[in-house]
Design a protein around this motif. Structure first.
Motif, PDB file in Angstrom:
ATOM      1  N   LEU A   1      33.773  32.989  37.073  1.00 62.15           N
ATOM      2  CA  LEU A   1      34.862  33.001  36.098  1.00 62.15           C
ATOM      3  C   LEU A   1      36.224  33.064  36.777  1.00 62.15           C
ATOM      4  N   ALA A   2      36.275  33.683  37.941  1.00 62.05           N
ATOM      5  CA  ALA A   2      37.548  33.881  38.633  1.00 62.05           C
ATOM      6  C   ALA A   2      37.273  34.067  40.120  1.00 62.05           C
ATOM      7  N   PHE A   3      38.275  33.745  40.931  1.00 60.53           N
ATOM      8  CA  PHE A   3      38.092  33.907  42.369  1.00 60.53           C
ATOM      9  C   PHE A   3      39.449  34.025  43.045  1.00 60.53           C
ATOM     10  N   SER A   4      39.434  34.570  44.237  1.00 61.63           N
ATOM     11  CA  SER A   4      40.640  34.626  45.070  1.00 61.63           C
ATOM     12  C   SER A   4      40.225  34.506  46.525  1.00 61.63           C
ATOM     13  N   VAL A   5      41.069  33.839  47.293  1.00 57.03           N
ATOM     14  CA  VAL A   5      40.855  33.695  48.731  1.00 57.03           C
ATOM     15  C   VAL A   5      42.154  34.062  49.434  1.00 57.03           C
ATOM     16  N   VAL A   6      42.092  35.079  50.254  1.00 55.54           N
ATOM     17  CA  VAL A   6      43.223  35.483  51.093  1.00 55.54           C
ATOM     18  C   VAL A   6      42.802  35.276  52.540  1.00 55.54           C
ATOM     19  N   ALA A   7      43.644  34.643  53.319  1.00 55.70           N
ATOM     20  CA  ALA A   7      43.322  34.346  54.717  1.00 55.70           C
ATOM     21  C   ALA A   7      44.290  35.063  55.647  1.00 55.70           C
ATOM     22  N   PRO A   8      43.797  35.550  56.776  1.00 55.59           N
ATOM     23  CA  PRO A   8      44.735  36.000  57.811  1.00 55.59           C
ATOM     24  C   PRO A   8      45.659  34.840  58.168  1.00 55.59           C
TER      25      PRO A   8
ATOM     26  N   TRP B   1      42.541  35.356  29.013  1.00 60.78           N
ATOM     27  CA  TRP B   1      42.988  36.429  28.128  1.00 60.78           C
ATOM     28  C   TRP B   1      42.471  37.796  28.579  1.00 60.78           C
ATOM     29  N   ARG B   2      41.469  37.812  29.458  1.00 61.18           N
ATOM     30  CA  ARG B   2      40.869  39.074  29.892  1.00 61.18           C
ATOM     31  C   ARG B   2      41.636  39.736  31.055  1.00 61.18           C
ATOM     32  N   LYS B   3      42.735  39.117  31.461  1.00 55.53           N
ATOM     33  CA  LYS B   3      43.609  39.656  32.521  1.00 55.53           C
ATOM     34  C   LYS B   3      42.900  39.778  33.869  1.00 55.53           C
ATOM     35  N   LEU B   4      41.963  38.873  34.121  1.00 54.68           N
ATOM     36  CA  LEU B   4      41.243  38.920  35.392  1.00 54.68           C
ATOM     37  C   LEU B   4      42.159  38.613  36.571  1.00 54.68           C
ATOM     38  N   HIS B   5      43.217  37.804  36.329  1.00 58.96           N
ATOM     39  CA  HIS B   5      44.142  37.508  37.426  1.00 58.96           C
ATOM     40  C   HIS B   5      44.907  38.759  37.847  1.00 58.96           C
ATOM     41  N   TYR B   6      45.233  39.631  36.895  1.00 56.95           N
ATOM     42  CA  TYR B   6      45.853  40.903  37.244  1.00 56.95           C
ATOM     43  C   TYR B   6      44.913  41.719  38.131  1.00 56.95           C
ATOM     44  N   ALA B   7      43.654  41.770  37.722  1.00 51.55           N
ATOM     45  CA  ALA B   7      42.678  42.558  38.481  1.00 51.55           C
ATOM     46  C   ALA B   7      42.510  42.019  39.896  1.00 51.55           C
ATOM     47  N   LEU B   8      42.503  40.699  40.040  1.00 50.39           N
ATOM     48  CA  LEU B   8      42.346  40.107  41.371  1.00 50.39           C
ATOM     49  C   LEU B   8      43.561  40.394  42.250  1.00 50.39           C
TER      50      LEU B   8
ATOM     51  N   MET C   1      38.461  45.562  34.599  1.00 49.48           N
ATOM     52  CA  MET C   1      37.104  45.096  34.849  1.00 49.48           C
ATOM     53  C   MET C   1      36.092  45.798  33.943  1.00 49.48           C
ATOM     54  N   ASN C   2      36.288  47.082  33.677  1.00 49.60           N
ATOM     55  CA  ASN C   2      35.374  47.807  32.782  1.00 49.60           C
ATOM     56  C   ASN C   2      35.476  47.279  31.353  1.00 49.60           C
ATOM     57  N   ALA C   3      36.697  46.983  30.911  1.00 54.18           N
ATOM     58  CA  ALA C   3      36.880  46.438  29.567  1.00 54.18           C
ATOM     59  C   ALA C   3      36.210  45.081  29.426  1.00 54.18           C
TER      60      ALA C   3
ATOM     61  N   PRO D   1      43.396  44.722  63.504  1.00 54.00           N
ATOM     62  CA  PRO D   1      44.067  45.096  62.258  1.00 54.00           C
ATOM     63  C   PRO D   1      45.023  43.984  61.815  1.00 54.00           C
ATOM     64  N   LEU D   2      44.950  43.626  60.546  1.00 51.96           N
ATOM     65  CA  LEU D   2      45.771  42.523  60.048  1.00 51.96           C
ATOM     66  C   LEU D   2      47.240  42.917  59.942  1.00 51.96           C
ATOM     67  N   LYS D   3      48.099  41.959  60.278  1.00 54.33           N
ATOM     68  CA  LYS D   3      49.531  42.160  60.141  1.00 54.33           C
ATOM     69  C   LYS D   3      50.160  41.183  59.149  1.00 54.33           C
ATOM     70  N   ALA D   4      49.505  40.048  58.937  1.00 55.55           N
ATOM     71  CA  ALA D   4      50.063  39.029  58.037  1.00 55.55           C
ATOM     72  C   ALA D   4      48.926  38.264  57.386  1.00 55.55           C
ATOM     73  N   SER D   5      49.113  37.913  56.125  1.00 62.71           N
ATOM     74  CA  SER D   5      48.080  37.181  55.399  1.00 62.71           C
ATOM     75  C   SER D   5      48.735  36.248  54.392  1.00 62.71           C
ATOM     76  N   ARG D   6      47.932  35.322  53.911  1.00 61.10           N
ATOM     77  CA  ARG D   6      48.412  34.435  52.855  1.00 61.10           C
ATOM     78  C   ARG D   6      47.357  34.326  51.768  1.00 61.10           C
ATOM     79  N   ALA D   7      47.775  34.556  50.532  1.00 56.26           N
ATOM     80  CA  ALA D   7      46.889  34.320  49.390  1.00 56.26           C
ATOM     81  C   ALA D   7      46.821  32.819  49.168  1.00 56.26           C
ATOM     82  N   ILE D   8      45.701  32.232  49.558  1.00 53.25           N
ATOM     83  CA  ILE D   8      45.549  30.780  49.477  1.00 53.25           C
ATOM     84  C   ILE D   8      45.400  30.321  48.036  1.00 53.25           C
ATOM     85  N   ILE D   9      44.597  31.056  47.282  1.00 52.45           N
ATOM     86  CA  ILE D   9      44.337  30.604  45.916  1.00 52.45           C
ATOM     87  C   ILE D   9      43.822  31.763  45.067  1.00 52.45           C
ATOM     88  N   ILE D  10      44.273  31.821  43.838  1.00 55.08           N
ATOM     89  CA  ILE D  10      43.743  32.724  42.815  1.00 55.08           C
ATOM     90  C   ILE D  10      43.527  31.880  41.569  1.00 55.08           C
ATOM     91  N   GLY D  11      42.322  31.905  41.036  1.00 55.69           N
ATOM     92  CA  GLY D  11      42.026  31.083  39.864  1.00 55.69           C
ATOM     93  C   GLY D  11      41.169  31.816  38.855  1.00 55.69           C
TER      94      GLY D  11
END
Length: 375
Positions: A263-270, A316-323, A193-195, A299-309
């Motif tokens: 530019l990028a987003f992620s949604v994780v749901a319980p 090329w900036r590797k934002l998906h790695y950061a997310l 993110m700093n880069a 306290p969460l025990k289970a989750s699902r990553a609904i979407i990462i975009g």
């Protein structure tokens, strides 16, 4: 005598269609019943978002007065605009372990789509590529995750014995262990993110939902080259997020902006199935309170990553790695509860995404298969 096929044409037929799986999964310790009111709305032509882009006929198989199977046959006009006009679909398949009955259901669905000019039957899809997709062929013996299909192992035999052949696989990955020490995860995320000169914004669920049209446009553009992709309509997209909105935890909704542009987003749901499994799918006022408590407070025990975009121009900036690392960092506060995150569904054709999840400790734990047959 072969099973008698009855088109769903009345309120009673519809209720029989909805309730039939309870007899199939009676005694199954892993099955999670659907939320009946939502399923009724989803299947109702007056309220179901799919009917905006498709045509559907539901069928029941009866042995006397006993329901022994069900199936949908449907056309998807949005699919036809983006792919081909030769394919019809089946979904919502449930059947007792009887090949003759299964054959009759598949033949009925094939006849229905063939009468409308189709030469191929594809599925199971209930109804579209971003609804419940595929037949579970690997990953039995565990509770399904929210929005995943689930079926007995013998369905694979019923499907393939009719002549269906594999068209495509989708994978579910689970991450239940940190791939590296917490401090290293934080450092690697921050270095990326700093880069890039950017920051990850969390805790602004209302802002993310307000900008849903921007997210929808980004989703439809990003997934355009994926196998079987059909752009979601605004109504279909809203139907998904209306289900998610009450259960989202602000810290699990993240986005990256630059000059006001996402530019990028992620949604994780319980994982709501954690609760629905306990309530047997019932969401009366007490069940709803329990769901909201489990998803928003406990306290969460289970989750699902609904979407990462990530926008193609910035991948090329590797934002998906950061997310991905940011998700792990956020979930780590519930590590003592054995928190895990399902990351799915990933098409088999996305080699880089499959390798990325494996690089971050993801292990493939479920496979969902789509089938074709020329008719």
């Amino acid at each position: 005598m072969p099973a008698r096929i009855v088109p769903v044409s009345s309120a009673k037929d519809m209720e029989d269609f909805i309730q039939f799986p309870f007899s199939i999964y009676e005694g199954d310790p892993y099955w999670v019943p659907p939320v009946i009111p939502h399923l009724r709305s989803f299947l109702d032509p007056k309220t179901g978002p799919f009917y905006e882009v498709g045509e559907v006929q539901l069928f029941l198989a009866k042995d006397g007065d006993r329901i022994v199977g069900r199936i949908s046959a449907h056309l998807n006009f949005a699919y036809e605009k983006h792919h081909d006009k030769d394919t019809g679909f089946f979904g919502f398949f449930e059947c007792i372990d009887d090949q003759d009955i299964a054959d009759t259901l598949f033949t009925t669905a094939a006849d229905w789509v063939r009468a409308r000019g189709k030469t191929k039957l594809h599925g199971p899809l209930s109804f579209g590529i971003y609804d419940e997709v595929g037949l579970l062929i690997q990953g039995y013996g565990e509770r399904p995750v929210m929005f995943h299909s689930y079926n007995p192992p013998y369905y694979e035999k019923l499907v393939e014995n009719w002549g269906f052949r594999k068209a495509f696989d989708w994978f579910g990955y689970i991450i239940d262990e940190m791939p590296m020490p917490y401090e290293e995860l934080v450092k690697r995320r921050d270095d990326i993110m700093n880069a890039a000169g950017l920051t990850i914004t969390q805790g602004k669920t209302s802002e993310f939902i307000r900008r849903a049209p921007e997210v929808l446009d980004m989703f439809n553009t990003l997934w355009d080259k994926n196998w079987g992709h059909v752009p979601l309509t605004e109504r279909q997209f809203n139907d998904i997020f209306l289900q998610l909105k009450p259960i989202l935890r602000p810290e699990l909704v993240s986005f990256v902006e630059e000059n006001g542009e996402i530019l990028a987003f992620s949604v994780v749901a319980p994982d709501i199935n954690h609760t629905l499994h306990k309530t047997r799918g019932k969401l009366d006022w007490l069940g709803m309170l329990r769901l909201l408590y489990d998803c928003r407070i406990a306290p969460l025990k289970a989750s699902r990553a609904i979407i990462i975009g990530v926008k193609k121009s910035h991948q090329w900036r590797k934002l998906h790695y950061a997310l991905i690392m940011n998700i792990m960092i956020t979930l780590s506060k519930w590590k003592k509860n054995g928190i895990w995150c399902d990351c799915s569904l990933i098409p088999e054709s996305l080699i880089k995404w499959n390798k990325t999840l494996q690089m971050f400790g993801g292990r493939k734990w479920r496979t969902f298969r789509l089938y074709d047959r020329e008719i």
